[in-house]
Design a protein around this motif. Structure first.
Motif: not given
Length: 98
Positions: A78-79, A35-36, A75, A31-32, A71-72, A28
């Motif tokens: 990560t952002q 994405r970036y 994410n 994965y995040f 998960a939120y 996970l």
């Protein structure tokens, strides 16, 4: 690698918790991260994410059993790490001419 401040040091229990967390949620996290950023930078980003989570270990432990909140949170972390990294890498001096 950055060094944690003394007040951010993990207890043995916290260290074990985050070791297990990493093993359980490695896919996970990557994965995040993927994405970036490009795959070559994912490992560094995941390290940044984990360091940020360790700084907020008390909050993180509260949500660790709730998969949707977890998960939120991953994410969002990560952002935040991506934005901070982008800002630090692209920092330039701006001179305003009148």
């Amino acid at each position: 690698m950055r060094v944690l401040h003394k007040e951010d040091a993990l207890s043995a229990g916290d260290g074990a918790f985050f070791d297990q967390f990493y093993r359980d949620h490695k896919r996970l996290l990557y994965y995040f991260a993927n994405r970036y950023v490009a795959p070559a930078f994912c490992e560094d980003l995941v390290q940044d994410i984990l360091e940020r989570q360790m700084k907020h270990k008390h909050t993180f432990r509260k949500i660790a059993g709730k998969s949707s909140k977890l998960a939120y949170y991953i994410n969002a972390t990560t952002q935040s790490a991506v934005v901070d990294r982008f800002r630090s890498e692209n920092r330039t001096n701006v001179v305003t001419l009148a």
